[in-house]
Scaffold this motif. Structure first.
Motif, PDB file in Angstrom:
ATOM      1  N   ILE A  22     -13.831  36.799  80.831  1.00 53.49           N
ATOM      2  CA  ILE A  22     -12.489  36.235  80.665  1.00 53.49           C
ATOM      3  C   ILE A  22     -12.548  34.734  80.939  1.00 53.49           C
ATOM      4  N   LEU A 150     -14.119  42.190  74.863  1.00 53.74           N
ATOM      5  CA  LEU A 150     -12.683  42.227  75.139  1.00 53.74           C
ATOM      6  C   LEU A 150     -12.281  41.094  76.086  1.00 53.74           C
ATOM      7  N   GLY A 151     -13.073  40.877  77.125  1.00 52.54           N
ATOM      8  CA  GLY A 151     -12.787  39.805  78.078  1.00 52.54           C
ATOM      9  C   GLY A 151     -12.793  38.429  77.436  1.00 52.54           C
ATOM     10  N   MET A 153     -12.078  37.750  74.334  1.00 50.33           N
ATOM     11  CA  MET A 153     -10.886  37.613  73.497  1.00 50.33           C
ATOM     12  C   MET A 153      -9.627  37.443  74.345  1.00 50.33           C
ATOM     13  N   ILE A 154      -9.571  38.093  75.491  1.00 50.27           N
ATOM     14  CA  ILE A 154      -8.443  37.876  76.403  1.00 50.27           C
ATOM     15  C   ILE A 154      -8.467  36.435  76.902  1.00 50.27           C
ATOM     16  N   GLY A 155      -9.656  35.961  77.260  1.00 53.25           N
ATOM     17  CA  GLY A 155      -9.805  34.580  77.717  1.00 53.25           C
ATOM     18  C   GLY A 155      -9.397  33.571  76.666  1.00 53.25           C
ATOM     19  N   ARG A 156      -9.577  33.926  75.406  1.00 50.49           N
ATOM     20  CA  ARG A 156      -9.182  33.044  74.292  1.00 50.49           C
ATOM     21  C   ARG A 156      -7.692  32.708  74.366  1.00 50.49           C
ATOM     22  N   TYR A 157      -6.894  33.676  74.745  1.00 52.68           N
ATOM     23  CA  TYR A 157      -5.449  33.462  74.794  1.00 52.68           C
ATOM     24  C   TYR A 157      -4.989  32.888  76.127  1.00 52.68           C
ATOM     25  N   ILE A 158      -5.750  33.142  77.170  1.00 56.73           N
ATOM     26  CA  ILE A 158      -5.402  32.598  78.478  1.00 56.73           C
ATOM     27  C   ILE A 158      -5.785  31.122  78.566  1.00 56.73           C
TER      28      ILE A 158
END
Length: 190
Positions: A22, A150-151, A153-158
């Protein structure tokens, strides 16, 4: 060990890599799915190899491996996390500094090794059980690949929301993982 126990073990072991990914995704400038898959593959392969190494070494030198693996993981994560924190504080928080386009292979491998040393210790323990180590290692690697992808891609938005703070937070997560590994292995955890 049955399949459900193997899956629980695999996804449990992938959580520190997930947290680190992330942070990695948040630091990158708009990582693509291809970047997330690349990172997931690197982490997954390393996470699959380390229990195999631990399993093989479990027959020969388990007491020495178990004495030092947590110190190695702690040191690597402290250095990597500290580097991220320092980089996060460089420059003004208002400045729109150019973000990292991708992480180097060496940095990803080093981070993956640091977050997977506990898998080596698990491998040592698995050496004393009747398990199919190749099957177990493959499941661990696949679970880690999924969680790291998954992490990322989540980090991409965070990342865009947090800006440079994301790098500081990612570094603090790595340092926290290292401290937790050290804490657990020194026997302070219940």
């Amino acid at each position: 060990m049955n399949m459900s126990a193997t899956l629980i073990l695999a996804f449990g072991m992938s959580m520190d890599a997930f947290a680190a990914s992330i942070g990695k995704g948040a630091v990158l400038h708009n990582p693509r799915f291809r970047d997330a898959i690349r990172t997931g593959l690197i982490f997954g392969v390393i996470e699959a190899i380390t229990p195999l190494i631990g399993w093989a070494l479990g027959f020969f030198a388990s007491q020495y491996i178990l004495e030092w693996d947590h110190w190695v993981a702690f040191t690597l994560l402290l250095i990597l996390g500290g580097r991220m924190v320092v980089e996060g504080f460089k420059g003004s928080s208002d400045c729109r500094c150019e973000k990292v386009k991708n992480h180097s292979l060496a940095l990803l491998v080093c981070t993956a090794i640091a977050t997977s040393l506990d898998a080596m210790a698990i491998g040592v323990g698995l050496a004393f059980l009747q398990v199919n180590i190749l099957h177990t290692a493959m499941v661990i690697g696949c679970a880690t690949m999924i969680m790291v992808t998954l992490g990322m891609m989540i980090g991409r938005y965070i990342g865009p929301i947090l800006g440079k703070k994301a790098e500081v937070m990612g570094g603090l997560v790595l340092i926290g993982i290292g401290c937790n590994i050290l804490y657990e292995h020194l026997g302070y955890a219940a």
